[in-house]
Scaffold this active site. Structure first.
Site, short mmCIF file in Angstrom:
data_model
loop_
_atom_site.label_atom_id
_atom_site.label_comp_id
_atom_site.label_asym_id
_atom_site.label_seq_id
_atom_site.Cartn_x
_atom_site.Cartn_y
_atom_site.Cartn_z
N ASP A 23 0.74 -1.34 0.03
CA ASP A 23 0.01 0.30 -0.07
C ASP A 23 0.84 1.16 -0.05
O ASP A 23 2.05 1.23 0.64
CB ASP A 23 -0.98 0.11 1.17
CG ASP A 23 -2.19 0.81 1.15
OD1 ASP A 23 -2.21 1.58 0.08
OD2 ASP A 23 -2.75 1.24 2.22
N ASN A 71 -11.14 -2.64 -5.04
CA ASN A 71 -10.39 -1.45 -6.08
C ASN A 71 -11.20 -1.22 -7.17
O ASN A 71 -10.61 -0.13 -7.92
CB ASN A 71 -8.95 -1.99 -6.04
CG ASN A 71 -8.10 -2.05 -5.08
OD1 ASN A 71 -6.99 -2.83 -4.83
ND2 ASN A 71 -8.26 -0.91 -4.15
C1 IPE Z 1 -5.15 -2.79 -0.28
O1 IPE Z 1 -5.10 -1.35 -0.31
C2 IPE Z 1 -5.44 -3.35 -1.52
C3 IPE Z 1 -3.90 -3.55 -2.03
C4 IPE Z 1 -3.03 -3.11 -1.81
C5 IPE Z 1 -4.21 -3.77 -3.39
P1 IPE Z 1 -6.14 -0.14 -0.40
O2 IPE Z 1 -5.51 1.06 -0.43
O3 IPE Z 1 -7.21 -0.62 -1.45
O4 IPE Z 1 -6.94 -0.43 0.74
P2 IPE Z 1 -7.97 0.83 1.65
O5 IPE Z 1 -8.96 1.16 0.82
O6 IPE Z 1 -6.96 1.80 1.95
O7 IPE Z 1 -8.22 -0.02 2.96
C1 IPE Z 2 -1.71 0.24 -3.25
O1 IPE Z 2 -1.30 1.54 -3.44
C2 IPE Z 2 -2.10 -0.52 -4.78
C3 IPE Z 2 -3.21 -0.75 -4.97
C4 IPE Z 2 -4.02 -0.60 -4.25
C5 IPE Z 2 -3.34 -1.31 -6.41
P1 IPE Z 2 -2.32 2.73 -3.47
O2 IPE Z 2 -2.86 2.82 -4.77
O3 IPE Z 2 -3.69 2.16 -2.53
O4 IPE Z 2 -1.90 3.92 -2.65
P2 IPE Z 2 -2.41 4.86 -1.81
O5 IPE Z 2 -3.01 4.28 -0.49
O6 IPE Z 2 -3.61 5.82 -2.54
O7 IPE Z 2 -1.21 5.89 -1.20
MG MG Z 3 -3.98 2.28 -0.64
#
Ligand code: IPE
Ligand code: IPE
Ligand code: MG
Length: 253
Positions: A23, A71
């Protein structure tokens, strides 16, 4: 925080199975005035480094959360950019996976994924299935609640068809219908980016996993950061419901 355990009881063992919630790509990019997709691209590069580090450390399985079932709520351009990037990473690192004798697996509902990524992915899953040095599991369109619902449906169908006796349903009945059937449970779950939640990742399989939260955004999660997480893991005393005295009397496997 002071460690209450004497050093002799610390277990520096390497986890057999690590799960990573990768993340923070978006915030990494925003902090640099870059598009979110650039954060994902740098996150993809980091994944390659961490896979190599895990193999070198003797970890046997790594499950990475690449795209959650939730997502899909993101902007369509980000979703399509992520999928294109995933396909590119797979193509660019195919030879490396083969050279390192890596078996690729996926968990999650691949049927909803676009053809251009599902096809090469299922091809590599098939062609690498006899590789033995390491298993890389990609969680794609994965959600733990969706997974348990599917397992419950399968059990209900088998019960209705008279294939299983409902009074005999136990954990192995459920476990064998999860997408992780046959894999060891994760010993360690790492989540980067300073968020303290599991976001629907491997909820049942992590029942006894140690969880390490890192404040570092995923594109900055180097193998040194991984080592820090492993050091933290080594300090934990896993008791599995027993007492400390029982655990200390148990010879390590
Ligand atoms: C979890 O991260 C999913 C992945 C890392 C693929 P998110 O960024 O989607 O999670 P939330 O929405 O902050 O809980
Ligand atoms: C994790 O990084 C990757 C996916 C969830 C695909 P994020 O895209 O969630 O990054 P933040 O949480 O917005 O910084
Ligand atoms: Mg995230």
């Amino acid at each position: 925080m002071l460690d209450p355990l004497p050093t002799s009881t610390l277990k520096p063992d390497v986890p057999r199975h690590i799960g990573i919630i990768m993340d923070g790509n978006g915030r990494w990019a925003a902090a640099r005035n870059l598009p979110r997709l650039e954060g994902h691209r740098r996150g993809g590069e980091r994944l390659i480094e961490i896979v190599d580090a895990c193999i070198d450390l003797g970890v046997s399985t790594l499950t990475v959360f690449a795209f959650s079932a939730e997502n899909w709520k993101r902007p369509p351009e980000e979703i399509s950019g992520l999928f294109k990037l995933g396909e590119w990473i797979l193509r660019a690192h195919l030879a490396r996976l083969e050279r390192r004798n890596v078996r690729l697996r996926a968990i999650g509902d691949l049927s909803a994924m676009p053809d251009f990524i599902r096809r090469p992915l299922t091809d590599v899953i098939e062609s690498s299935k006899h590789n033995t040095a390491f298993t890389l599991v990609v969680a794609l369109n994965y959600g733990a609640r969706q997974e348990i619902v599917r397992a419950a449906q399968a059990i209900a169908e088998d019960t209705a068809a008279g294939k299983i006796d409902p009074t005999k349903v136990d954990w192995s009945t459920v476990e064998s219908r999860l997408s992780t059937a046959g894999m060891p449970d994760p010993d360690l779950i790492i989540r980067t980016s300073g968020e303290f939640r599991l976001s629907n990742f491997l909820l049942l399989q992590s029942a006894y996993a140690e969880i390490v939260f890192s404040t570092v955004f995923w594109p900055d999660f180097t193998k040194e950061q991984l080592q820090l997480a492993l050091t933290e893991f080594g300090k934990r005393e896993r008791r599995f419901g027993m007492t400390r005295e029982q655990i200390q009397a148990t010879p390590t496997a």
